[in-house]
Design an enzyme around this catalytic site. Sequence first.
Site, short mmCIF file in Angstrom:
data_model
loop_
_atom_site.label_atom_id
_atom_site.label_comp_id
_atom_site.label_asym_id
_atom_site.label_seq_id
_atom_site.Cartn_x
_atom_site.Cartn_y
_atom_site.Cartn_z
N LYS A 158 20.92 51.94 34.92
CA LYS A 158 19.57 52.33 34.48
C LYS A 158 18.69 51.12 34.25
O LYS A 158 17.46 51.23 34.24
CB LYS A 158 19.67 53.16 33.20
CG LYS A 158 20.24 54.54 33.44
CD LYS A 158 19.16 55.58 33.42
CE LYS A 158 19.60 56.82 34.13
NZ LYS A 158 18.54 57.82 34.24
N ASP A 173 18.40 59.83 26.45
CA ASP A 173 19.68 60.00 25.75
C ASP A 173 20.41 58.67 25.68
O ASP A 173 21.58 58.62 25.33
CB ASP A 173 20.53 61.11 26.36
CG ASP A 173 20.52 61.06 27.86
OD1 ASP A 173 20.41 59.95 28.41
OD2 ASP A 173 20.61 62.13 28.49
C1 LIG Z 1 25.47 56.17 32.93
C2 LIG Z 1 24.69 57.20 33.63
N1 LIG Z 1 25.16 57.69 34.79
C3 LIG Z 1 24.48 58.63 35.48
C4 LIG Z 1 23.28 59.12 35.02
C5 LIG Z 1 22.58 60.18 35.81
O1 LIG Z 1 21.37 59.77 36.35
P1 LIG Z 1 20.25 60.84 36.71
O2 LIG Z 1 19.80 61.46 35.43
O3 LIG Z 1 19.20 60.04 37.39
O4 LIG Z 1 20.88 61.85 37.60
C6 LIG Z 1 22.75 58.64 33.83
C7 LIG Z 1 21.48 59.14 33.30
O5 LIG Z 1 21.07 58.85 32.20
C8 LIG Z 1 23.48 57.65 33.11
O6 LIG Z 1 23.01 57.15 31.97
#
Ligand SMILES: Cc1ncc(COP(=O)(O)O)c(C=O)c1O
Length: 393
Positions: free
Chosen positions: A80, A128
Amino acid sequence: MFEDFKTAKIDHRPMQVAVGNAHETVISRDDFAASFAEITAWSGYAPTPLYALTDLAKSLNLGDILYKDEGPRFGLGSFKALGGSYAGLRILQRELSKRLGNAVTLVDIRKGVYADDVAKITLASATDGNHGRSLAWGAGRFGAPCQIYIHRDVSEGRAQAMRDLGATVTRVDGDYDASVDDVRRDADANGWFIVSDTSWQGYTQPPTDVMAGYGVMVNEIEQELDTPPSHVFLQGGVGGLAAGVVAGLRQHWGDKAPRVVVVEPELAACLFESAKAGVATNVVIEEETLMAGLSCGEPSPLAWNILRENAQDFLTIPESTVAPAMRLAGRPIGNDPSIIAGESAVAGLAAVIAGASQDDLRAKLGLNEMSRVLLIGSEGATDVEIYEQLMAD
Ligand SMILES: Cc1ncc(COP(=O)(O)O)c(C=O)c1O
């Protein structure tokens, strides 16, 4: 071996992909090129490792498993770091250009040429955890104030990490959607700029920039691989990660791009339900999943536009697979590298182990001894306390 995965209840939904060009139009090649040029110029930039989990693959009778470990990304713990920070910077660019009446460059903002003006532009988001951390970090780097709204279930460790980066953190007494409503209301009242990783009607540029930022991972992967993997398993929250990666892979490898399998917690399966309905569909989250980053009830419409044309399979995984997958990453088989993988990072890994070891699912997903499966290990131990607890249990 793999007992937790052999017996896990995995729901599978195949999807007839729609025909279209969303992988070129939603995030353009220019968008990806611009984010790559900018982000790779930031101090501290380094490509993250792409590990081969060859011994694990062998024991599952697969060709190979390639795991892109995003834990070290800019010292922030997750992929992120590439999204919110970059989208925040682009908002600053657009707003400064408007206020000053000339085309402001990203380089000049980065160098602090407009420090006084940047200090008057507040960036805000609900989160979150990981997206907010990225935004807080970017805002701090570029000198903009940052307001982060979190819901009641976001861990205190994750909240503190954002305060430590200089953000003002407001905890809302409600769920994720309540935190989104509150930040939108307060942003309207105070003239803050929302940097969201999900899109809605009339709000598409920042989420496009977020997904363009994720393209840096794809670029790094393509530089390391001579031939495309056969499959990519991508975990889904709102779908931005999956869509950004899929668009990048498809632009690079065209029809030879890997088969796309989207993986979600069964407690928050909005993309799975969208695949079933053939249209972006919301779900109500009744219980929070351990995979906090994937706890999303509403797909991002922009992301869905890409996924509906490119994702052939949708899976849900139960909570029971999360800790075993984290332990397998941390205490690996044979000579595979040991990887610190957080709760949301291992969704793809859990799904591929279950997929390879359950005969029926293996056939449905077209997995065999030649398969080379790409995974995005999207986070490291972003909450150390939770990580240690799950590794110890
Ligand atoms: C560690 C992690 N993996 C995957 C995701 C999923 O990403 P997306 O919400 O863009 O599908 C998030 C989203 O916050 C995340 O924090």
